[in-house]
Each structure stands twice: as C-alpha cells, then as structure tokens.
Design an enzyme around this catalytic site. Structure first.
Site, short mmCIF file in Angstrom:
data_model
loop_
_atom_site.label_atom_id
_atom_site.label_comp_id
_atom_site.label_asym_id
_atom_site.label_seq_id
_atom_site.Cartn_x
_atom_site.Cartn_y
_atom_site.Cartn_z
N ARG A 263 -4.38 -5.15 7.20
CA ARG A 263 -5.45 -4.21 7.62
C ARG A 263 -6.67 -4.97 8.10
O ARG A 263 -7.28 -4.63 9.11
CB ARG A 263 -5.83 -3.29 6.45
CG ARG A 263 -4.81 -2.22 6.12
CD ARG A 263 -5.23 -1.45 4.89
NE ARG A 263 -5.15 -2.28 3.69
CZ ARG A 263 -5.97 -2.18 2.65
NH1 ARG A 263 -6.97 -1.32 2.66
NH2 ARG A 263 -5.81 -2.94 1.59
N TYR B 94 5.39 -9.02 8.50
CA TYR B 94 5.06 -7.60 8.59
C TYR B 94 5.16 -7.12 10.03
O TYR B 94 5.01 -7.91 10.98
CB TYR B 94 3.63 -7.34 8.11
CG TYR B 94 3.38 -7.64 6.66
CD1 TYR B 94 3.58 -6.67 5.69
CD2 TYR B 94 2.91 -8.89 6.26
CE1 TYR B 94 3.33 -6.94 4.35
CE2 TYR B 94 2.66 -9.17 4.92
CZ TYR B 94 2.88 -8.19 3.98
OH TYR B 94 2.63 -8.46 2.66
N ASP C 1 0.83 -1.19 0.00
CA ASP C 1 0.00 0.00 0.00
C ASP C 1 0.87 1.25 0.00
O ASP C 1 2.00 1.22 0.52
CB ASP C 1 -0.90 0.03 1.24
CG ASP C 1 -1.94 -1.09 1.23
OD1 ASP C 1 -2.25 -1.59 0.14
OD2 ASP C 1 -2.43 -1.43 2.32
N ASP D 2 -7.00 1.73 7.39
CA ASP D 2 -5.72 2.31 7.80
C ASP D 2 -5.89 3.80 8.06
O ASP D 2 -7.00 4.36 7.94
CB ASP D 2 -4.63 2.05 6.76
CG ASP D 2 -4.96 2.63 5.39
OD1 ASP D 2 -5.66 3.65 5.30
OD2 ASP D 2 -4.52 2.05 4.38
#
Length: 310
Positions: free
Chosen positions: A182, A75, A47, A89
């Site tokens: 997310r 992550y 993203d 987000d």
C-alpha cells in the site's frame, strides 16, 4: 490433575488460499478447526482485503515459522491513480482527488517505477499491525490519532507494470520482508503527482512457496479428514535453504537431550545452522560452534510428532 490440551497433534504446513474479506487470524482459526489441530500459527499477516498465499503451520512446524516471516515475497496489486485514501487501499475513506494530466503515459510511469527498484525507505502506514506503547497502530488510527513513524529500509527486487487502464495499472512486486505494498503504491502515486491507492492485492509467493499448491477453505471443507491430512507439507519444508546433516542415533540422542555433540566429521563452519536428521526423521536445527561441534538450536518434540505427514 493437569488439563488435557484440546485438539490433535497435527504437524505440517498448509498452503492456504486466503479469500478477501476475512482477517488472516480468522482464516487461520477456520483451518485449525478443520484439521482439529492442537496448535497453529500463520507466517505473515495479509490485510482483510488481500487474497492469496497464507502458509499455516501446525504443531511442531510453528517452531520454524520465523523462516517464512523473514522470507522474500511476491505480490500482485492494482494501483488506482488520482485518489488517496486514509488506509492506502479501497477499504478506506477518500481523502484527496487529483485529475490525471494529459501527459501521464506509460513511459512516465515506467520512469518513475525505476526509482522504486532496489533498496528504498518506507514510512510504515498508520493502518498497520506495528505497535506503539503496546497498542497496534491501526487501533490508534481508528481513534483519529497519528503517531510519528521512523522510516524503514526495504528492498524491492523488481516491480513490473501490466494491464494498463485510464485510471491505473497492475503491478507485480518482488520484495523483501517488511515491504508495505500500500505504501509503495502511495509513494508511486505521489512521485507521479496524482496520488494513488490500491484496489486489489494478492500474495503470489512467500519464500520457497508459490500459488500452485494453495488450497481454499471451501476446497478443504469438501475433503475428508484423510484427504486434508494428505495436503499437509512436512515440517522441514520451510528450511530447504539450509544444509542438512545426517547423524547416528547416539549423536541424535545427545542433541535431543540438550547436550553438545563433539568430534564430528562435519563441514559446517562455526556459526552455521543446519537441518538435523537421523535416518529419515527430521529432528530440528543445530548450530556449529567449533570445528566438529554441534549444539541444539531449535529441536522438534519427536514424541509429539505422531501425526506428521510422510
């Protein structure tokens, strides 16, 4: 008269450190221009808000990028509790706020996180690059449309919280391909009864690569052309999980011309895929179809690999 393709025949893999605020494609194109590469592609979108490891494939390496798309990832993300956004987000609009109860503590969070380890189902977010009738979901979401999405099964191998604060915490997540961080944060927030979204996201690992070798665009821009080329990893670096086969030049020649090779003394079982070498030269991937028999699967253009790193 045929038009000449622009750019240099650069082959290899660059471990790029993507900065926040740019799309993965923008980062890719900047890297491509720096190397003046004829052909380039990345191995899994981050993203715009996200940072971290974005492997970029040049030239013949693009033929094998699917192996990184399929790879597991690691992550690091910050989860903010008590607020949800339309994108999941911090770049989205806040759509709900809920007060955090006094009884919400680390033990409660740890207990909820246990539900999200292992194989789980996720509903892909509307703000994603998945397509519906030829259009990306995020394009439809920006028009205020919502499309029903079927849940997908993904695997969260591990999720570990750290750096606790009053309004949230950080998570390190090791997961399979296709996992939306997310969505994971949103689902954790709902399981806690308070909602959540992420405010930071960094990719630390993808497949065999970690963050130690990644280079920012600014670092690459400060290098000479020769220094940048020295930073490229060889084409076969993405394929280290596959077995290797050494063949003589006559066998290599048959396979490179699309012909099967039979009567070989190899230990591959039918259906297995292996990396093919002739001497030090990587030739691509071959598949065993029967005992002692190989067919080409995905081969490099050996004539084009004039600028491959050693």
């Amino acid at each position: 008269m045929a038009r000449r393709r622009k750019g240099l025949p650069i082959d290899g893999v660059l471990l790029l450190d993507k900065a926040s605020g740019m799309s993965s494609n923008h980062a890719l194109q900047r890297a491509r221009r720096l190397f003046q590469a004829r052909k380039a592609g990345h191995t899994g979108t981050l993203d715009p808000m996200a940072t971290g490891l974005l492997p970029v494939c040049f030239g013949e390496a693009t033929k094998f990028s699917a192996h990184l798309l399929e790879a597991d990832k690691v992550y690091r993300t910050r989860v903010k509790l008590g607020e949800t956004t339309d994108t999941g987000d911090a770049e989205g609009e806040i759509v709900s706020r809920r007060a955090l109860p006094d009884g919400l503590d680390q033990a409660m969070v740890e207990a909820v996180l246990a539900r999200f380890r292992g194989e789980i189902e996720q509903v892909p977010p509307m703000y994603s690059a998945l397509k519906h009738q030829g259009r990306k979901l995020y394009e439809l979401a920006r028009e205020g449309k919502t499309i029903e999405r079927a849940p997908r099964r993904v695997t969260v191998y591990d999720v570990r919280p750290f750096d606790w604060a009053e309004d949230g915490f950080w998570l390190e997540v090791r997961c399979s391909k296709g996992t939306y961080i997310r969505t994971l944060a949103e689902d954790i927030g709902e399981a806690l009864g308070v909602g959540a979204h992420i405010t930071a996201l960094e990719r630390l690992e993808t497949g065999p690569f970690d963050s130690e070798q990644r280079l920012s665009l600014e670092t690459l821009e400060a290098m000479s052309d020769a220094q940048r080329l020295a930073m490229l990893l060889p084409v076969d670096v993405m394929l280290q999980h596959l077995p290797t086969l050494q063949v003589a030049s006559d066998v290599a020649d048959r396979l490179l011309h699309g012909q099967p090779a039979t009567g070989l003394d190899i230990e591959l079982a039918p259906g297995d895929t292996a990396r093919l070498y002739c001497g030090r030269a990587f030739l691509g991937l071959v598949e065993s179809t029967a005992p002692g028999t190989l067919i080409p699967k995905r081969l490099v253009d050996t004539a084009a690999m004039t600028a491959a790193p050693a």
